[in-house]
Design an enzyme around this catalytic site. Sequence first.
Site, PDB file in Angstrom:
ATOM      1  N   SER A   1      41.626   0.301 -14.569  1.00 64.74           N
ATOM      2  CA  SER A   1      40.783  -0.004 -13.436  1.00 64.74           C
ATOM      3  C   SER A   1      41.364  -1.103 -12.538  1.00 64.74           C
ATOM      4  CB  SER A   1      39.386  -0.366 -13.954  1.00 64.74           C
ATOM      5  OG  SER A   1      38.451  -0.465 -12.919  1.00 64.74           O
TER       6      SER A   1
ATOM      7  N   LYS B   1      42.617   4.903 -14.637  1.00 65.19           N
ATOM      8  CA  LYS B   1      41.257   4.912 -14.104  1.00 65.19           C
ATOM      9  C   LYS B   1      41.281   4.349 -12.697  1.00 65.19           C
ATOM     10  CE  LYS B   1      36.602   3.262 -14.910  1.00 65.19           C
ATOM     11  NZ  LYS B   1      36.505   2.535 -13.629  1.00 65.19           N
TER      12      LYS B   1
END
Length: 410
Positions: free
Chosen positions: A325, A350
């Site tokens: 992320s 991600k």
Amino acid sequence: MSGPTQCFGPRGVRRGAALTLVFASVLATAAVTGALPRGSAKSEDFATRSVASTVDRDEVAAAAARAVADGKSGKEAAEEVVSRSGDRWGAVYDERQYEEFEQALDGSYTGVGIAAKRSADGLVEVARVQPGGPADRAGIEPGDLLRTVDGHRVDRRPVAEVVALLRGDRTEAAAGSTVVLGVERGAGLRTETLRRARLTTEAVTVRRIGPTRPASSTSPDSSDSSDSSGSSGAVMIEVDSFTRGSGAKVRDAVRDAPSDAGVLLDLRGNSGGLVTEAVTAASAFLDGGLVATYDVHGEQRALYAQPGGDTDRPLVVLIDGGTMSAAELLTGALQDRGRAVTVGSRTFGKGSVQMPSKLPGGSVAELTVGHYRTPAGRGVDGRGITPDLAVGSGAEQRAETVLSGLGGGS
């Protein structure tokens, strides 16, 4: 490090992406999602968070509204819509769960204070123990193996699942609840009953690595004795998650480092967090410029570093499959901008964006609304970031060698 470290951290920080955060949790099974700017300072923290396939926000809200009008659970109705949508990172929280998620982004979580990783033999190993936490008080140490949790074998289970069991995510365990661990050390196996507690994590830790280089000789008359005791070869900055204030801590650590010291930025096991904090961390090493682009419902937006960062200091970034992320956003920016050499293994992948919205009945839905790209236009979602130097075991030692070759000591 034999594998990605799943930490003793915030359940909220790892939930949507499973926030396999640095201290075990960010959303509940994934990775601390990241918040992208959207208006006021308050809304930045409540803004977008990384996440994959999208679901119509109005459809979710309508389902919740119908359920509430019929005297049913708006949260359960919303969850059903999200489940059918295929949004793998979508999640629905009741007010208490979302409050805990927000607290997690401040570095607070409920757990036992164990960070776990996959051992060289494929087992679940204790990587770190939070000082003063329940595990520390029970005598659990790094290197111990976790064999069972509440009587269930966890030897070969994903580390993120084991961490979720330690936190009690599925049962929404509160501080004061107990968890029974089967712990192996050497040839001995023992059982420890721990009581979960509300703990606070340190998202950023800084330490010197490598031998201290002797000071350069100066004349007896020299009044400058700042280097008289030598300087550290390098500084390691470990960032477990991008909770509030972590970006500024990275920036301060870089500013406080000796002028001749390189930096080893360790993002292994970092499941993400607030994207605004990742951008602040990027600003420590960049003199302005693009950090990432992202889209929200098809609208293109961009994130930029602040000017004035240290662009000369040698920099190596350590990554692995637990780097997710917002941590991938930072890695991609430093790699594409030619600012760092990345070492380790491919990151999680991600790169989607999730935005929270309040629903009828008081629950909150976090739904995927788009994806981000690195400065060079690379998509991360489902692909991850490949390091410049792929290393399995001994990644930290190789990274120190690379940093030394760049002139950053170690």
